[in-house]
Design a protein around this motif. Sequence first.
Motif, PDB file in Angstrom:
ATOM      1  N   VAL A 115       0.850  -1.194   0.000  1.00 33.18           N
ATOM      2  CA  VAL A 115       0.000   0.000   0.000  1.00 33.18           C
ATOM      3  C   VAL A 115       0.887   1.245   0.000  1.00 33.18           C
ATOM      4  CG1 VAL A 115      -1.691   1.328   1.321  1.00 33.18           C
ATOM      5  CG2 VAL A 115      -1.926  -1.159   1.142  1.00 33.18           C
ATOM      6  N   ILE A 116       1.905   1.259   0.867  1.00 29.14           N
ATOM      7  CA  ILE A 116       2.823   2.405   0.903  1.00 29.14           C
ATOM      8  C   ILE A 116       3.569   2.522  -0.415  1.00 29.14           C
ATOM      9  CG2 ILE A 116       4.914   3.323   1.985  1.00 29.14           C
ATOM     10  CD1 ILE A 116       3.823   2.281   4.659  1.00 29.14           C
ATOM     11  N   ARG A 117       4.030   1.408  -0.956  1.00 24.37           N
ATOM     12  CA  ARG A 117       4.741   1.432  -2.241  1.00 24.37           C
ATOM     13  C   ARG A 117       3.839   2.047  -3.329  1.00 24.37           C
ATOM     14  NH1 ARG A 117       8.768  -1.955  -2.656  1.00 24.37           N
ATOM     15  NH2 ARG A 117       7.696  -3.538  -1.442  1.00 24.37           N
ATOM     16  N   ASN A 118       2.574   1.702  -3.339  1.00 24.26           N
ATOM     17  CA  ASN A 118       1.639   2.250  -4.324  1.00 24.26           C
ATOM     18  C   ASN A 118       1.374   3.734  -4.081  1.00 24.26           C
ATOM     19  OD1 ASN A 118       1.460  -0.280  -5.485  1.00 24.26           O
ATOM     20  ND2 ASN A 118      -0.429  -0.804  -4.448  1.00 24.26           N
TER      21      ASN A 118
ATOM     22  N   TYR B   8       4.164   4.410   8.806  1.00 24.16           N
ATOM     23  CA  TYR B   8       2.778   4.601   9.229  1.00 24.16           C
ATOM     24  C   TYR B   8       1.885   4.783   8.013  1.00 24.16           C
ATOM     25  CZ  TYR B   8       4.647   5.551  13.874  1.00 24.16           C
ATOM     26  OH  TYR B   8       5.283   5.448  15.076  1.00 24.16           O
ATOM     27  N   ILE B   9       0.637   4.374   8.169  1.00 21.49           N
ATOM     28  CA  ILE B   9      -0.415   4.593   7.179  1.00 21.49           C
ATOM     29  C   ILE B   9      -1.389   5.597   7.784  1.00 21.49           C
ATOM     30  CG2 ILE B   9      -2.503   3.520   6.197  1.00 21.49           C
ATOM     31  CD1 ILE B   9      -0.191   2.749   4.569  1.00 21.49           C
ATOM     32  N   ILE B  10      -1.899   6.507   6.971  1.00 18.39           N
ATOM     33  CA  ILE B  10      -2.925   7.444   7.410  1.00 18.39           C
ATOM     34  C   ILE B  10      -4.229   7.057   6.709  1.00 18.39           C
ATOM     35  CG2 ILE B  10      -3.668   9.855   7.485  1.00 18.39           C
ATOM     36  CD1 ILE B  10      -0.636  10.560   7.113  1.00 18.39           C
ATOM     37  N   LYS B  11      -5.280   6.909   7.505  1.00 19.00           N
ATOM     38  CA  LYS B  11      -6.609   6.642   6.946  1.00 19.00           C
ATOM     39  C   LYS B  11      -7.559   7.758   7.358  1.00 19.00           C
ATOM     40  CE  LYS B  11      -6.842   1.708   6.199  1.00 19.00           C
ATOM     41  NZ  LYS B  11      -7.675   0.528   6.387  1.00 19.00           N
ATOM     42  N   LYS B  12      -8.405   8.139   6.421  1.00 22.25           N
ATOM     43  CA  LYS B  12      -9.443   9.137   6.681  1.00 22.25           C
ATOM     44  C   LYS B  12     -10.775   8.495   6.331  1.00 22.25           C
ATOM     45  CE  LYS B  12     -11.367  13.308   4.870  1.00 22.25           C
ATOM     46  NZ  LYS B  12     -11.627  13.797   3.544  1.00 22.25           N
TER      47      LYS B  12
ATOM     48  N   ALA C 150      -5.347   7.652   3.024  1.00 22.59           N
ATOM     49  CA  ALA C 150      -5.169   9.071   2.743  1.00 22.59           C
ATOM     50  C   ALA C 150      -3.696   9.432   2.574  1.00 22.59           C
ATOM     51  CB  ALA C 150      -5.768   9.904   3.870  1.00 22.59           C
ATOM     52  N   GLY C 151      -2.786   8.572   3.035  1.00 22.81           N
ATOM     53  CA  GLY C 151      -1.372   8.872   2.910  1.00 22.81           C
ATOM     54  C   GLY C 151      -0.525   7.950   3.756  1.00 22.81           C
TER      55      GLY C 151
END
Length: 91
Positions: free
Chosen positions: A17-20, A62-66, A71-72
Amino acid sequence: MPIDFKLIQASQEYKDVIRNLMQFYIYDFSEYVMCDVEEDGLFAAYPHLDDYWKEKNHKFPYIIKKDGKYAGFVLVRFIESDEEVQAGRDR
């Protein structure tokens, strides 16, 4: 209506997911740095991404979800100051 933001420490399962998401990040910066898409139509992968799951004391992904959607991302790297390095040597 409140907006639901979540900062999630990214386990190994989030690496792709981060790579994408990095493709969008690199695209945004491509107007400022010399960076073109490669033959496969993608920007080159960030070469040190895997380190964020190997160096667990110095790098933190870290992953950010909204509202439950991606989201980032954030890649945090702990950098020791010269004083901390010297203090470690003096112990």
